[in-house]
Design an enzyme around this catalytic site. Sequence first.
Site, PDB file in Angstrom:
ATOM      1  CB  ALA A  92     -11.717 -28.760 -13.643  1.00 23.21           C
ATOM      2  N   GLY A 122      -6.159 -29.949 -13.602  1.00 18.73           N
ATOM      3  CA  GLY A 122      -4.789 -29.647 -14.024  1.00 18.73           C
ATOM      4  C   GLY A 122      -4.332 -28.275 -13.542  1.00 18.73           C
ATOM      5  CB  VAL A 142      -4.800 -24.395 -17.317  1.00 11.29           C
ATOM      6  CG1 VAL A 142      -5.920 -23.504 -17.837  1.00 11.29           C
ATOM      7  CG2 VAL A 142      -3.481 -24.023 -17.978  1.00 11.29           C
ATOM      8  N   GLY A 187      -4.782 -23.760 -27.037  1.00 13.97           N
ATOM      9  CA  GLY A 187      -3.685 -24.269 -27.859  1.00 13.97           C
ATOM     10  C   GLY A 187      -2.372 -24.149 -27.112  1.00 13.97           C
ATOM     11  CB  SER A 188       0.532 -25.283 -26.901  1.00 17.77           C
ATOM     12  OG  SER A 188       1.925 -25.282 -26.740  1.00 17.77           O
ATOM     13  CB  SER A 189       3.826 -20.862 -27.779  1.00 20.82           C
ATOM     14  OG  SER A 189       4.459 -21.484 -26.696  1.00 20.82           O
ATOM     15  CB  CYS A 190       4.282 -26.599 -28.897  1.00 24.97           C
ATOM     16  SG  CYS A 190       5.087 -26.608 -27.308  1.00 24.97           S
ATOM     17  CE1 TYR A 236       0.556 -30.435 -25.573  1.00 32.75           C
ATOM     18  CE2 TYR A 236       2.016 -28.784 -26.516  1.00 32.75           C
ATOM     19  CZ  TYR A 236       1.032 -29.138 -25.612  1.00 32.75           C
ATOM     20  OH  TYR A 236       0.528 -28.197 -24.752  1.00 32.75           O
ATOM     21  CE  LYS A 291      -2.614 -28.639 -26.715  1.00 31.83           C
ATOM     22  NZ  LYS A 291      -3.772 -28.262 -25.932  1.00 31.83           N
ATOM     23  CG  ASN A 338       6.771 -22.616 -22.346  1.00 33.61           C
ATOM     24  OD1 ASN A 338       7.702 -22.175 -22.992  1.00 33.61           O
ATOM     25  ND2 ASN A 338       6.246 -23.789 -22.595  1.00 33.61           N
ATOM     26  CG  HIS A 382       6.413 -27.086 -19.384  1.00 31.99           C
ATOM     27  ND1 HIS A 382       5.141 -27.361 -18.951  1.00 31.99           N
ATOM     28  CD2 HIS A 382       6.421 -27.339 -20.716  1.00 31.99           C
ATOM     29  CE1 HIS A 382       4.410 -27.760 -19.984  1.00 31.99           C
ATOM     30  NE2 HIS A 382       5.155 -27.755 -21.057  1.00 31.99           N
TER      31      HIS A 382
HETATM   32  N1  NAP Z   1       1.446 -26.043 -18.916  1.00 27.50           N
HETATM   33  C1  NAP Z   1       1.839 -25.203 -19.845  1.00 27.50           C
HETATM   34  O1  NAP Z   1       2.930 -24.604 -19.753  1.00 27.50           O
HETATM   35  C2  NAP Z   1       0.973 -24.946 -21.041  1.00 27.50           C
HETATM   36  C3  NAP Z   1       1.418 -24.015 -22.001  1.00 27.50           C
HETATM   37  C4  NAP Z   1       0.636 -23.777 -23.115  1.00 27.50           C
HETATM   38  C5  NAP Z   1      -0.566 -24.431 -23.270  1.00 27.50           C
HETATM   39  N2  NAP Z   1      -0.965 -25.324 -22.330  1.00 27.50           N
HETATM   40  C6  NAP Z   1      -2.240 -25.999 -22.570  1.00 27.50           C
HETATM   41  O2  NAP Z   1      -3.121 -25.717 -21.481  1.00 27.50           O
HETATM   42  C7  NAP Z   1      -3.974 -26.842 -21.238  1.00 27.50           C
HETATM   43  C8  NAP Z   1      -3.881 -27.236 -19.790  1.00 27.50           C
HETATM   44  O3  NAP Z   1      -2.538 -27.541 -19.458  1.00 27.50           O
HETATM   45  P1  NAP Z   1      -2.111 -27.875 -17.950  1.00 27.50           P
HETATM   46  O4  NAP Z   1      -0.724 -27.399 -17.803  1.00 27.50           O
HETATM   47  O5  NAP Z   1      -3.167 -27.451 -17.010  1.00 27.50           O
HETATM   48  O6  NAP Z   1      -2.057 -29.479 -18.008  1.00 27.50           O
HETATM   49  P2  NAP Z   1      -2.134 -30.505 -16.783  1.00 27.50           P
HETATM   50  O7  NAP Z   1      -1.785 -29.867 -15.502  1.00 27.50           O
HETATM   51  O8  NAP Z   1      -1.341 -31.701 -17.214  1.00 27.50           O
HETATM   52  O9  NAP Z   1      -3.673 -30.902 -16.729  1.00 27.50           O
HETATM   53  C9  NAP Z   1      -4.246 -31.675 -17.742  1.00 27.50           C
HETATM   54  C10 NAP Z   1      -5.695 -31.886 -17.426  1.00 27.50           C
HETATM   55  O10 NAP Z   1      -6.264 -32.675 -18.480  1.00 27.50           O
HETATM   56  C11 NAP Z   1      -6.974 -33.751 -17.867  1.00 27.50           C
HETATM   57  N3  NAP Z   1      -7.019 -34.930 -18.727  1.00 27.50           N
HETATM   58  C12 NAP Z   1      -5.991 -35.541 -19.360  1.00 27.50           C
HETATM   59  N4  NAP Z   1      -6.432 -36.619 -20.019  1.00 27.50           N
HETATM   60  C13 NAP Z   1      -7.782 -36.697 -19.805  1.00 27.50           C
HETATM   61  C14 NAP Z   1      -8.790 -37.589 -20.213  1.00 27.50           C
HETATM   62  N5  NAP Z   1      -8.517 -38.641 -21.001  1.00 27.50           N
HETATM   63  N6  NAP Z   1     -10.056 -37.355 -19.810  1.00 27.50           N
HETATM   64  C15 NAP Z   1     -10.350 -36.313 -18.998  1.00 27.50           C
HETATM   65  N7  NAP Z   1      -9.436 -35.420 -18.575  1.00 27.50           N
HETATM   66  C16 NAP Z   1      -8.161 -35.620 -18.978  1.00 27.50           C
HETATM   67  C17 NAP Z   1      -6.182 -34.050 -16.605  1.00 27.50           C
HETATM   68  O11 NAP Z   1      -6.984 -34.825 -15.732  1.00 27.50           O
HETATM   69  P3  NAP Z   1      -6.328 -35.817 -14.642  1.00 27.50           P
HETATM   70  O12 NAP Z   1      -6.130 -34.973 -13.407  1.00 27.50           O
HETATM   71  O13 NAP Z   1      -7.348 -36.887 -14.475  1.00 27.50           O
HETATM   72  O14 NAP Z   1      -5.031 -36.308 -15.213  1.00 27.50           O
HETATM   73  C18 NAP Z   1      -5.926 -32.644 -16.111  1.00 27.50           C
HETATM   74  O15 NAP Z   1      -7.062 -32.116 -15.485  1.00 27.50           O
HETATM   75  C19 NAP Z   1      -3.530 -27.931 -22.216  1.00 27.50           C
HETATM   76  O16 NAP Z   1      -4.320 -27.871 -23.364  1.00 27.50           O
HETATM   77  C20 NAP Z   1      -2.118 -27.508 -22.588  1.00 27.50           C
HETATM   78  O17 NAP Z   1      -1.757 -27.976 -23.861  1.00 27.50           O
HETATM   79  C21 NAP Z   1      -0.243 -25.592 -21.218  1.00 27.50           C
END
Ligand code: NAP
Length: 310
Positions: free
Chosen positions: A8, A10, A12, A102-105, A132, A136, A162, A176
Amino acid sequence: MRVLITGASGMVGQNLMRHPGLKRYDVLCPSRSQVNLLDYPQVEAYCREHKPELIIHAAGKVGGIQANMQFQSAFLLDNMDMGRNVVRAARQSGIRKLLNIGSSCMYPRHAANPLREEFILQGELEPTNEGYALAKIATARLCRYIHAEDASFCYKTVIPCNMYGPWDKFDPTHSHLLAAALYKIHRAKQEGVDEVTIWGDGTARREFMYAGDFADFLIYALAQFDNLPDMMNVGCGFDYTVNEYYRAVAEVVDYRGGFVHDLSKEVGMKQKLVDTSRLRSLGWTASTGLAEGIAQTYQWLMATKGEHFR
Ligand SMILES: NC(=O)c1ccc[n+]([C@@H]2O[C@H](COP(=O)([O-])OP(=O)(O)OC[C@H]3O[C@@H](n4cnc5c(N)ncnc54)[C@H](OP(=O)(O)O)[C@@H]3O)[C@@H](O)[C@H]2O)c1
């Protein structure tokens, strides 16, 4: 409905937490210090104690091409462990609904575009983010296996393209493409630098969705959960070249300098555009245009005085 959101804090997660549609739900959003998702007993104990009816698994170790290449083993291990722990704990504690992000990766590097869900595991992965992607894919497959073994467990995976937006990571060592462009162009303008370097020739194509739109999709998906297919792409339906993203950012930041290309750098896949047929049949489309999304992200960055250049 009681909904547990992992990740929560992050990008997203934060965009979702601020969506007005989330007010209809009883939301649980433990921080990492409350539940470390790498620690299975903690995850299961939390699920058993708080009994969410649905989990949105939005936590992960996430980064751009530099971070993924440098730390392949951590990207594989952390994402695999978190995915495995969350999905397994959900099953063990009887939670029937789970939406895995998931992810488009996850798509093979040579798959034809637009990328259709059935192309997953049909070819070699992109080496720059293989760790990664493997994690996923494993989590998505675990969701599918559990549902196949017992259909009362509805564990589904959405595959976003993305994303960018408020609460993104902006430092180019972790970010990114779009967030890196914002960071580099903003810095160049501030420091009076008249050239910004783009990795590669800038002709690779990428699809970027505004994170506020993805939050909107997640709210829609909560209401439509039973109608979601087992796996579904979430994209805008169109893409741009890297050069076009840099020009769009320069326009918003009002940067008048030029661009140079570093052809020695890795750029990843030539194109990564997801097919949105399933998403359109479900009845949802993204609404934020590129210029508008970049402007909102830049306004947010400026309002936070760069403290989010993380
Ligand atoms: N960003 C993109 O462009 C993108 C694209 C496609 C899919 N996604 C997917 O969408 C999801 C969210 O991505 P995002 O961009 O929001 O990532 P993000 O901003 O890096 O946030 C990651 C979140 O995961 C938490 N986390 C990481 N390790 C943890 C642990 N050991 N225990 C508890 N919480 C943990 C982080 O908490 P902390 O604040 O404590 O670090 C943070 O809340 C991921 O599954 C990612 O693969 C993202």
